[in-house]
Design a protein around this motif. Structure first.
Motif, PDB file in Angstrom:
ATOM      1  N   VAL A  18       0.729  -1.293   0.023  1.00  0.00           N
ATOM      2  CA  VAL A  18       0.061  -0.130  -0.128  1.00  0.00           C
ATOM      3  C   VAL A  18       0.849   1.227   0.071  1.00  0.00           C
ATOM      4  O   VAL A  18       1.802   1.456   0.912  1.00  0.00           O
ATOM      5  N   VAL A  19       0.800   2.095  -0.866  1.00  0.00           N
ATOM      6  CA  VAL A  19       1.283   3.528  -1.195  1.00  0.00           C
ATOM      7  C   VAL A  19       0.758   4.402  -0.376  1.00  0.00           C
ATOM      8  O   VAL A  19      -0.443   4.790  -0.720  1.00  0.00           O
ATOM      9  N   LEU A 103       7.675  -0.462  -7.800  1.00  0.00           N
ATOM     10  CA  LEU A 103       7.078  -1.559  -6.980  1.00  0.00           C
ATOM     11  C   LEU A 103       6.493  -2.582  -7.902  1.00  0.00           C
ATOM     12  O   LEU A 103       6.480  -3.944  -7.432  1.00  0.00           O
ATOM     13  N   GLY A 104       6.018  -2.218  -9.025  1.00  0.00           N
ATOM     14  CA  GLY A 104       5.082  -3.245  -9.780  1.00  0.00           C
ATOM     15  C   GLY A 104       6.231  -4.365 -10.377  1.00  0.00           C
ATOM     16  O   GLY A 104       5.921  -5.553 -10.689  1.00  0.00           O
ATOM     17  N   THR A 105       7.506  -3.874 -10.405  1.00  0.00           N
ATOM     18  CA  THR A 105       8.584  -5.016 -10.806  1.00  0.00           C
ATOM     19  C   THR A 105       9.075  -6.003  -9.810  1.00  0.00           C
ATOM     20  O   THR A 105       9.745  -7.041 -10.048  1.00  0.00           O
ATOM     21  N   CYS A 106       8.711  -5.695  -8.503  1.00  0.00           N
ATOM     22  CA  CYS A 106       9.130  -6.691  -7.283  1.00  0.00           C
ATOM     23  C   CYS A 106       7.787  -7.421  -6.749  1.00  0.00           C
ATOM     24  O   CYS A 106       7.695  -8.155  -5.865  1.00  0.00           O
ATOM     25  N   ARG A 112      -3.340  -6.380  -8.651  1.00  0.00           N
ATOM     26  CA  ARG A 112      -4.216  -6.981  -7.427  1.00  0.00           C
ATOM     27  C   ARG A 112      -3.254  -6.702  -6.194  1.00  0.00           C
ATOM     28  O   ARG A 112      -4.048  -6.023  -5.264  1.00  0.00           O
ATOM     29  N   GLN A 113      -2.057  -6.662  -6.147  1.00  0.00           N
ATOM     30  CA  GLN A 113      -1.240  -6.566  -4.988  1.00  0.00           C
ATOM     31  C   GLN A 113      -1.032  -5.025  -4.586  1.00  0.00           C
ATOM     32  O   GLN A 113      -0.872  -4.601  -3.440  1.00  0.00           O
ATOM     33  N   LEU A 114      -0.728  -4.087  -5.373  1.00  0.00           N
ATOM     34  CA  LEU A 114      -0.456  -2.797  -5.585  1.00  0.00           C
ATOM     35  C   LEU A 114      -1.499  -2.026  -5.178  1.00  0.00           C
ATOM     36  O   LEU A 114      -2.146  -1.943  -6.198  1.00  0.00           O
ATOM     37  N   LEU A 156       3.303  -1.298   3.944  1.00  0.00           N
ATOM     38  CA  LEU A 156       3.267   0.097   3.820  1.00  0.00           C
ATOM     39  C   LEU A 156       4.363   0.984   3.212  1.00  0.00           C
ATOM     40  O   LEU A 156       5.411   0.675   3.732  1.00  0.00           O
ATOM     41  N   VAL A 157       4.104   1.622   2.153  1.00  0.00           N
ATOM     42  CA  VAL A 157       5.301   2.667   1.668  1.00  0.00           C
ATOM     43  C   VAL A 157       4.687   3.758   1.985  1.00  0.00           C
ATOM     44  O   VAL A 157       3.827   4.269   0.840  1.00  0.00           O
TER      45      VAL A 157
END
Length: 471
Positions: A18-19, A103-106, A112-114, A156-157
């Motif tokens: 979560v950003v 973040l999408g690359t990891c 769905r996750q981000l 959390l980011v």
């Protein structure tokens, strides 16, 4: 580096990431559909013509405190700022596209996750932390059911002021129970002297036509509870030091113990109450989950010098220049209870560039999707599952697993079609020769069966489906 991680399959697939953006970092829309704050060309043109007017349209009623705004002042958060956001002389940022792409690359399934958590950054961080809690209480159970993993958590980011929301969520509201790790990027844990600038009408020092400009911005900023919560909580005020840019020793005092011309006591008290609530709950046990990224080596104001005729903002604290990211002093960028800042990672970057700093983003990804030493040194054991595809309800069904070790502890986890768990984990019986069995009796429906090791890291697992029909 991001491509290498993707090629090797080192991507996190368990948790929701979560950003939480910083102040100014969320797009805000009016109830009539028009945008009050965004990064469009139209908004940029309006911003350049009349920045004060843009902010004045966002003003809240005085004395709002920690609650939501009255309906006529309400704005709807709608995504993160896709481009630059700036409050000249106070706060700025480069937007979030680079951070989100990185973040999408990891992540195994970034769509769905981000998750992004935009919020009305004018309002109290307490209020927005409560919104984050209510969102997490809804979304995390849904994700756990989708994944069939009751132990999935949040990561959390948090950028800039978003880290204050994250701290309140974790330590005061109990969000730590549902969070695996939290990362703060340029968070002003102990506040920023720039908040004193804006709230006293000293934001811009330019000699021409700034008095009215500064006063208009001060009047707007005073209505934002969030700006008060950015005030320094460390001892930042001195009445000594009369050399340009110098503060020669002497005692420094916290804002709450001083009279600062033009600074509202209500704002100081609001900030003190907010940060005290966090410090009373925060402890060393949280250090294992919090990772700090910050900027350093930039000229950064650290002290307010109260001279007889003026306020001066000085790049020293008790005679020494600690630097920072240009907005947040180095000593303010880590949790207050830390003995020193050794656990933090610093980059020679300004506050505006932290969300696009390549080394920072690379290191952040490494922490979100770490390599399990157990997975490398002790690969998961292969398990072989035998389960009939169809069985009648009410009849005992044999579940059989074969492994290359006779000394495993295996449990079967049962979930129905929507991911809801069914009963407690069912232990399998070993026969001493690598065979394990259990007896299932299930009601009608489609069932997802997962068998996994209970005492090994990494866990080994195998899964299958069974349809149970009416007798």
């Amino acid at each position: 580096m991001f491509t290498q991680r993707q090629d090797k399959g080192l991507r996190q697939e368990r948790d929701l990431v979560v950003v939480v953006p910083g102040i100014l970092g969320s797009v805000l829309r009016r109830t009539d559909g028009r945008y009050a704050w965004d990064a469009s060309l139209a908004m940029g043109a309006q911003f350049l013509r009349d920045f004060c007017g843009t902010l004045e349209a966002l003003a809240l009623p005085p004395g709002l405190g920690d609650g939501p705004p009255p309906a006529r002042y309400a704005l709807e958060p709608e995504g993160l700022m896709p481009g630059w956001q700036v409050w000249p002389g106070f706060w700025s940022g480069a937007g979030y596209p680079a951070l989100v792409r990185s973040l999408g690359t990891c992540l195994k399934d970034p769509e769905r996750q981000l998750r992004l958590f935009p919020y009305d950054w004018r309002l109290s961080n307490r209020y927005n932390a409560l919104r984050l809690l209510n969102w997490a209480k809804r979304r995390l159970p849904e994700w756990r059911r989708e994944r069939g993993d009751p132990d999935a958590r949040l990561q959390l980011v948090c950028h800039s002021m978003g880290g204050l929301i994250g701290r309140y969520f974790l330590h005061v509201l109990g969000g730590a129970d549902m969070t695996r790790r939290a990362y703060t990027i340029g968070t002003p844990y102990r506040g920023s002297v720039k908040a004193v600038r804006v709230l006293t009408g000293h934001l811009l020092p330019w000699p021409i036509r700034t008095s009215q400009f500064n006063e208009r911005l001060r009047a707007v900023a005073e209505t934002f509870p969030s700006v008060a919560e950015l005030l320094p909580t460390y001892a930042c005020v001195t009445e000594t030091g009369y050399g340009a840019g110098d503060v020669r020793g002497g005692d420094t005092l916290p804002l709450r113990d001083c009279h600062i011309p033009g600074l509202s006591r209500q704002a100081v008290e609001h900030s003190t109450e907010f940060h005290t609530a966090i410090r009373e709950k925060e402890d060393e046990t949280s250090d294992r989950m919090v990772h700090v990224f910050a900027g350093g080596r930039q000229p950064t104001e650290q002290t307010v010098a109260v001279d007889p005729s003026e306020l001066r903002f000085v790049r020293r604290q008790r005679g020494f220049d600690y630097g920072g990211d240009g907005t947040v002093p180095r000593f303010s960028s880590v949790p207050p209870h830390w003995e020193d800042d050794a656990p933090a990672t610093f980059y020679p970057a300004s506050h505006v560039g932290l969300t696009r700093h390549e080394d920072l983003l690379s290191n952040l990804n490494e922490k979100i999707a770490p390599v399990s030493s157990g997975a490398v040194l002790t690969p998961a054991r292969p398990l072989s599952l035998h389960l009939p595809p169809v069985a009648p309800a009410g009849r005992t069904v044999p579940l059989q697993v074969h492994a290359d070790s006779p000394h495993l502890t295996l449990d079967a986890h049962l979930r129905n079609a929507d991911g809801t768990g069914y009963g407690r984990p069912l232990p399998l019986r070993p026969d001493g020769a690598g065979n394990y069995t259990a007896d299932l009796t299930l009601p009608p429906g489609m069932w997802h069966i997962t068998v996994e090791t209970a005492k090994e890291s990494p866990a080994s697992r195998v899964e299958d489906l069974i349809v149970v029909t009416l007798p």
